[in-house]
Design a protein around this motif. Structure first.
Motif, PDB file in Angstrom:
ATOM      1  N   GLY A 139      88.233 -40.749 -63.490  1.00 12.90           N
ATOM      2  CA  GLY A 139      87.262 -40.648 -64.573  1.00 12.90           C
ATOM      3  C   GLY A 139      86.570 -39.295 -64.590  1.00 12.90           C
ATOM      4  O   GLY A 139      86.728 -38.489 -63.680  1.00 12.90           O
ATOM      5  N   PRO A 140      85.807 -39.040 -65.639  1.00 11.89           N
ATOM      6  CA  PRO A 140      85.084 -37.770 -65.730  1.00 11.89           C
ATOM      7  C   PRO A 140      83.912 -37.725 -64.739  1.00 11.89           C
ATOM      8  O   PRO A 140      83.407 -38.772 -64.332  1.00 11.89           O
ATOM      9  CB  PRO A 140      84.571 -37.748 -67.168  1.00 11.89           C
ATOM     10  N   ALA A 141      83.497 -36.529 -64.380  1.00 17.26           N
ATOM     11  CA  ALA A 141      82.348 -36.365 -63.486  1.00 17.26           C
ATOM     12  C   ALA A 141      81.099 -36.866 -64.217  1.00 17.26           C
ATOM     13  O   ALA A 141      81.010 -36.813 -65.432  1.00 17.26           O
ATOM     14  CB  ALA A 141      82.184 -34.915 -63.087  1.00 17.26           C
ATOM     15  N   ALA A 142      80.122 -37.348 -63.452  1.00 14.70           N
ATOM     16  CA  ALA A 142      78.880 -37.859 -64.035  1.00 14.70           C
ATOM     17  C   ALA A 142      78.045 -36.752 -64.629  1.00 14.70           C
ATOM     18  O   ALA A 142      78.067 -35.644 -64.253  1.00 14.70           O
ATOM     19  CB  ALA A 142      78.078 -38.596 -62.976  1.00 14.70           C
ATOM     20  N   PRO A 156      82.888 -43.600 -48.828  1.00 17.24           N
ATOM     21  CA  PRO A 156      81.972 -43.634 -49.982  1.00 17.24           C
ATOM     22  C   PRO A 156      81.913 -44.944 -50.771  1.00 17.24           C
ATOM     23  O   PRO A 156      82.729 -45.824 -50.615  1.00 17.24           O
ATOM     24  CB  PRO A 156      82.497 -42.504 -50.855  1.00 17.24           C
ATOM     25  N   ALA A 157      80.925 -45.043 -51.638  1.00 17.07           N
ATOM     26  CA  ALA A 157      80.655 -46.129 -52.588  1.00 17.07           C
ATOM     27  C   ALA A 157      80.267 -47.434 -51.920  1.00 17.07           C
ATOM     28  O   ALA A 157      79.214 -47.507 -51.312  1.00 17.07           O
ATOM     29  CB  ALA A 157      81.777 -46.292 -53.573  1.00 17.07           C
ATOM     30  N   ALA A 158      81.088 -48.477 -52.061  1.00 18.28           N
ATOM     31  CA  ALA A 158      80.723 -49.785 -51.510  1.00 18.28           C
ATOM     32  C   ALA A 158      80.507 -49.697 -50.011  1.00 18.28           C
ATOM     33  O   ALA A 158      79.702 -50.446 -49.441  1.00 18.28           O
ATOM     34  CB  ALA A 158      81.797 -50.807 -51.823  1.00 18.28           C
ATOM     35  N   ALA A 159      81.187 -48.786 -49.361  1.00 18.11           N
ATOM     36  CA  ALA A 159      81.055 -48.647 -47.914  1.00 18.11           C
ATOM     37  C   ALA A 159      79.674 -48.138 -47.510  1.00 18.11           C
ATOM     38  O   ALA A 159      79.254 -48.365 -46.381  1.00 18.11           O
ATOM     39  CB  ALA A 159      82.128 -47.725 -47.368  1.00 18.11           C
ATOM     40  N   LEU A 160      78.962 -47.457 -48.409  1.00 19.62           N
ATOM     41  CA  LEU A 160      77.596 -47.062 -48.078  1.00 19.62           C
ATOM     42  C   LEU A 160      76.733 -48.299 -47.847  1.00 19.62           C
ATOM     43  O   LEU A 160      75.881 -48.308 -46.963  1.00 19.62           O
ATOM     44  CB  LEU A 160      76.996 -46.185 -49.181  1.00 19.62           C
ATOM     45  N   GLY A 161      76.968 -49.335 -48.629  1.00 14.05           N
ATOM     46  CA  GLY A 161      76.262 -50.601 -48.404  1.00 14.05           C
ATOM     47  C   GLY A 161      76.637 -51.218 -47.072  1.00 14.05           C
ATOM     48  O   GLY A 161      75.781 -51.724 -46.346  1.00 14.05           O
ATOM     49  N   PHE A 210      76.635 -37.191 -58.554  1.00 17.41           N
ATOM     50  CA  PHE A 210      77.773 -36.281 -58.617  1.00 17.41           C
ATOM     51  C   PHE A 210      79.134 -36.965 -58.481  1.00 17.41           C
ATOM     52  O   PHE A 210      80.161 -36.318 -58.675  1.00 17.41           O
ATOM     53  CB  PHE A 210      77.648 -35.204 -57.536  1.00 17.41           C
ATOM     54  N   GLY A 211      79.129 -38.231 -58.142  1.00 17.85           N
ATOM     55  CA  GLY A 211      80.394 -38.940 -57.973  1.00 17.85           C
ATOM     56  C   GLY A 211      81.032 -39.271 -59.306  1.00 17.85           C
ATOM     57  O   GLY A 211      80.435 -39.101 -60.367  1.00 17.85           O
ATOM     58  N   ARG A 212      82.251 -39.739 -59.245  1.00 23.36           N
ATOM     59  CA  ARG A 212      82.941 -40.166 -60.454  1.00 23.36           C
ATOM     60  C   ARG A 212      83.941 -41.259 -60.099  1.00 23.36           C
ATOM     61  O   ARG A 212      84.405 -41.342 -58.961  1.00 23.36           O
ATOM     62  CB  ARG A 212      83.639 -39.011 -61.142  1.00 23.36           C
ATOM     63  N   ALA A 213      84.250 -42.060 -61.082  1.00 17.60           N
ATOM     64  CA  ALA A 213      85.248 -43.104 -60.884  1.00 17.60           C
ATOM     65  C   ALA A 213      86.602 -42.449 -60.679  1.00 17.60           C
ATOM     66  O   ALA A 213      86.843 -41.341 -61.155  1.00 17.60           O
ATOM     67  CB  ALA A 213      85.273 -44.026 -62.095  1.00 17.60           C
ATOM     68  N   ARG A 214      87.483 -43.127 -59.986  1.00 17.34           N
ATOM     69  CA  ARG A 214      88.836 -42.593 -59.790  1.00 17.34           C
ATOM     70  C   ARG A 214      89.454 -42.280 -61.138  1.00 17.34           C
ATOM     71  O   ARG A 214      89.540 -43.126 -62.004  1.00 17.34           O
ATOM     72  CB  ARG A 214      89.699 -43.620 -59.096  1.00 17.34           C
ATOM     73  N   VAL A 242      71.426 -42.704 -45.577  1.00 14.88           N
ATOM     74  CA  VAL A 242      72.343 -43.493 -46.402  1.00 14.88           C
ATOM     75  C   VAL A 242      71.834 -43.532 -47.838  1.00 14.88           C
ATOM     76  O   VAL A 242      72.611 -43.371 -48.783  1.00 14.88           O
ATOM     77  CB  VAL A 242      72.537 -44.913 -45.830  1.00 14.88           C
ATOM     78  N   ARG A 243      70.526 -43.717 -48.026  1.00 17.46           N
ATOM     79  CA  ARG A 243      69.946 -43.702 -49.376  1.00 17.46           C
ATOM     80  C   ARG A 243      70.183 -42.351 -50.049  1.00 17.46           C
ATOM     81  O   ARG A 243      70.520 -42.290 -51.234  1.00 17.46           O
ATOM     82  CB  ARG A 243      68.445 -44.001 -49.328  1.00 17.46           C
ATOM     83  N   GLN A 244      69.999 -41.273 -49.301  1.00 12.96           N
ATOM     84  CA  GLN A 244      70.223 -39.942 -49.867  1.00 12.96           C
ATOM     85  C   GLN A 244      71.684 -39.757 -50.270  1.00 12.96           C
ATOM     86  O   GLN A 244      71.972 -39.196 -51.338  1.00 12.96           O
ATOM     87  CB  GLN A 244      69.792 -38.864 -48.870  1.00 12.96           C
ATOM     88  N   LEU A 245      72.597 -40.227 -49.433  1.00  8.88           N
ATOM     89  CA  LEU A 245      74.020 -40.151 -49.782  1.00  8.88           C
ATOM     90  C   LEU A 245      74.312 -40.957 -51.042  1.00  8.88           C
ATOM     91  O   LEU A 245      75.103 -40.537 -51.893  1.00  8.88           O
ATOM     92  CB  LEU A 245      74.887 -40.655 -48.625  1.00  8.88           C
ATOM     93  N   TRP A 246      73.686 -42.113 -51.162  1.00 16.09           N
ATOM     94  CA  TRP A 246      73.877 -42.939 -52.352  1.00 16.09           C
ATOM     95  C   TRP A 246      73.430 -42.179 -53.604  1.00 16.09           C
ATOM     96  O   TRP A 246      74.135 -42.162 -54.618  1.00 16.09           O
ATOM     97  CB  TRP A 246      73.112 -44.253 -52.226  1.00 16.09           C
ATOM     98  N   HIS A 247      72.274 -41.530 -53.533  1.00 13.73           N
ATOM     99  CA  HIS A 247      71.779 -40.772 -54.683  1.00 13.73           C
ATOM    100  C   HIS A 247      72.723 -39.633 -55.049  1.00 13.73           C
ATOM    101  O   HIS A 247      72.976 -39.376 -56.228  1.00 13.73           O
ATOM    102  CB  HIS A 247      70.369 -40.235 -54.418  1.00 13.73           C
ATOM    103  N   VAL A 248      73.271 -38.949 -54.065  1.00 13.01           N
ATOM    104  CA  VAL A 248      74.241 -37.882 -54.319  1.00 13.01           C
ATOM    105  C   VAL A 248      75.500 -38.458 -54.956  1.00 13.01           C
ATOM    106  O   VAL A 248      76.033 -37.907 -55.931  1.00 13.01           O
ATOM    107  CB  VAL A 248      74.577 -37.116 -53.017  1.00 13.01           C
ATOM    108  N   LEU A 249      75.968 -39.575 -54.435  1.00 13.74           N
ATOM    109  CA  LEU A 249      77.166 -40.208 -54.978  1.00 13.74           C
ATOM    110  C   LEU A 249      76.949 -40.630 -56.431  1.00 13.74           C
ATOM    111  O   LEU A 249      77.803 -40.396 -57.294  1.00 13.74           O
ATOM    112  CB  LEU A 249      77.551 -41.418 -54.128  1.00 13.74           C
ATOM    113  N   VAL A 250      75.796 -41.211 -56.717  1.00 21.63           N
ATOM    114  CA  VAL A 250      75.495 -41.648 -58.089  1.00 21.63           C
ATOM    115  C   VAL A 250      75.409 -40.441 -59.024  1.00 21.63           C
ATOM    116  O   VAL A 250      75.930 -40.464 -60.136  1.00 21.63           O
ATOM    117  CB  VAL A 250      74.188 -42.471 -58.126  1.00 21.63           C
TER     118      VAL A 250
END
Length: 62
Positions: free
Chosen positions: A59-62, A12-17, A53-57, A43-51
């Motif tokens: 950190g709180p959920a988005a 995930p994250a930078a690796a999607l790029g 629903f993802g969260r920083a290590r 990959v774009r769809q995964l990025w949108h999901v990550l943005v």
């Protein structure tokens, strides 16, 4: 870490790029997932999901 392709590992994250760059550089490695454009769309769809629903290590959920 997981591998989306045998030739191009990604996580995930930078690796999607990196995965997107790998799709452009070596589309044959991703052929089982579809055409180059289809895989880039995934990959774009995964990025949108990550943005969304993802969260920083730690950190709180988005």
């Amino acid at each position: 870490m997981f591998a989306l392709s045998d030739r191009c590992p990604a996580a995930p994250a930078a690796a999607l790029g990196r995965a997107a760059a790998c799709v452009v550089r070596d589309p044959a490695a991703w052929a089982r997932w579809g055409t180059r454009d289809e895989v880039l769309q995934y990959v774009r769809q995964l990025w949108h999901v990550l943005v969304r629903f993802g969260r920083a290590r730690g950190g709180p959920a988005a």
